[in-house]
Design a protein around this motif. Structure first.
Motif: not given
Ligand code: ADP
Length: 380
Positions: A275, A324-326
């Motif tokens: 992440n 998720t924002t991805k």
């Molecule tokens: P994914 O990586 O599949 O989106 P995660 O549960 O790992 O799922 O993360 C959820 C969301 O949290 C991400 O889509 C992102 O928006 C936010 N996020 C996670 N880690 C970070 C980070 N280090 N910096 C900024 N945003 C983060």
């Protein structure tokens, strides 16, 4: 000539049509009552007929409210019959009754449509909830596979070492078998025993994975957290290297023993690292600093990045599943990390960095037993 085949009406459609027909027939009978008898009746009789018609109008509309066309088919003729009878009678005294009946009918009709709209809304909400639930199930299935994939890579890494060692011992044993001298015999036995131990170790790892998949419980052993952090960086080295991210380790815990499932904690570290790499994508400065230190009876790990930081609206539900924002994200990494850390009696959270980016931190309770054993071993 083309023939269009209309689908046969379903049993419920046929039932609705029958209800409308019966309602229309009954409503017509009741509607005929005031037309036939109202104007020749005594004052009391008129009152009785008006009350009966109003009661039927209201009661029927409510009883049939779940099938609006049937409610209208029933109450329509009664209302029409009553209005006509009052109008034809030309009796001004009944004008007020006519108005009341009209208002009453309108209120009833409104109630019926409200009720029907409520049912329609409930059905729509239920259909939407079912669609969401099925979408969630699909994503859960996919995320389960994703999580399994992640865990499998951790397990593969753990298995690779003992398998390589076992293979080396077997090679040595093969060479020892070819030696005719007596000294080779004990060496051969030792080499085969060592190979068998390594293979047993592989078996243990696989059994642990099976236990976790079947029971979802962590398999706790003594883990040196700082060594595990270094290992997580090695396991993700190619990913970090490809992204050209500078990773700095600041491992300053004097004691770092935790009772943990190393595969699961490795999974958490890998999620946080990945992440952090994603968060720095496209930025000129790409740094990650991993700090490990003692905090009361816990070991604290911070993964700080120089990324874009967590988006404002995301913070509250950061650790919720499917957040998720991805574009190709699954939103399960952090949710799974929280489940793992909490199953170990710890906690995980996020804080924005003053200089930009985010720091994800988790606490794990110290392994006090291994510490007291260590203290016993170390002379004062
Ligand atoms: P994914 O990586 O599949 O989106 P995660 O549960 O790992 O799922 O993360 C959820 C969301 O949290 C991400 O889509 C992102 O928006 C936010 N996020 C996670 N880690 C970070 C980070 N280090 N910096 C900024 N945003 C983060």
């Amino acid at each position: 000539m083309k023939r269009s085949h209309k689908p046969a009406p379903s049993a419920s459609d046929r039932g609705i049509r029958r209800a409308i027909a019966y309602a229309a027939a009954l409503g017509t009978c009741w509607g005929a009552l005031p037309l036939l008898f109202l104007n020749d009746a005594s004052v009391g009789g008129k009152l009785l007929i008006a009350c009966l018609c109003s009661g039927m109008l209201g009661g029927g509309a409510f009883v049939l409210a779940s099938i609006p066309p049937a409610a209208i088919a029933f109450s329509g003729p009664i209302a029409a019959g009553s209005f006509l009878a009052l109008l034809l009678g030309g009796d001004k005294d009944y004008l007020l009754t006519l108005v009341v009946l009209l208002v009453y009918s309108l209120v009833l009709l409104r109630a019926v449509t409200n009720y029907a709209e409520g049912i329609e809304r409930r059905i729509k909400t239920q259909i939407e909830a079912e669609a969401k639930a099925s979408e969630r199930l699909d994503r859960l299935h996919a995320s389960g596979l994703h999580a399994l994939g992640g865990m499998a890579s951790g397990v593969a890494h753990e298995i690779a070492q003992p398998l390589a060692a076992a293979s080396a011992y077997v090679e040595t044993s093969k060479r020892l078998l070819e030696r005719p001298d007596a000294e080779a015999r004990p060496l051969l036995e030792r080499s085969l025993r060592a190979a068998s131990e390594q293979i047993d170790h592989v078996g243990e790892i696989v059994a642990r994975l099976r236990r976790f998949l079947l029971e979802g419980k962590p398999s706790l052993t003594y883990v040196g957290l700082q060594a595990l952090i270094e290992e997580a960086c090695r396991v993700n080295a190619s990913f970090l290297g490809d992204a050209d991210v500078d990773v700095r380790l600041n491992l300053r815990a004097r004691r770092d023993a935790v009772r943990a499932d190393r595969v699961q904690i490795m999974q958490v570290l890998s999620n946080l690292l990945r992440n952090a790499v994603d968060a720095t994508a496209g930025l000129p400065q790409r740094h990650i600093v991993i700090t490990c230190r003692e905090e009361a009876d816990c070991i604290r790990t911070d993964v700080a990045d120089s990324g874009t930081g967590v988006a404002e609206g995301v913070r509250e539900s950061l650790f919720e599943p499917f957040m998720t924002t991805k574009p190709k994200g699954m939103g399960v990494g952090l949710a799974m990390s929280r489940t793992i850390i909490e199953a170990h009696g710890g906690k995980i959270w996020m804080e924005p960095n003053a200089s930009g980016g985010a720091t994800f931190s988790f606490l794990l309770p110290c392994d006090l037993q291994s510490e007291s054993e260590e203290a016993e071993r170390t002379p004062a």
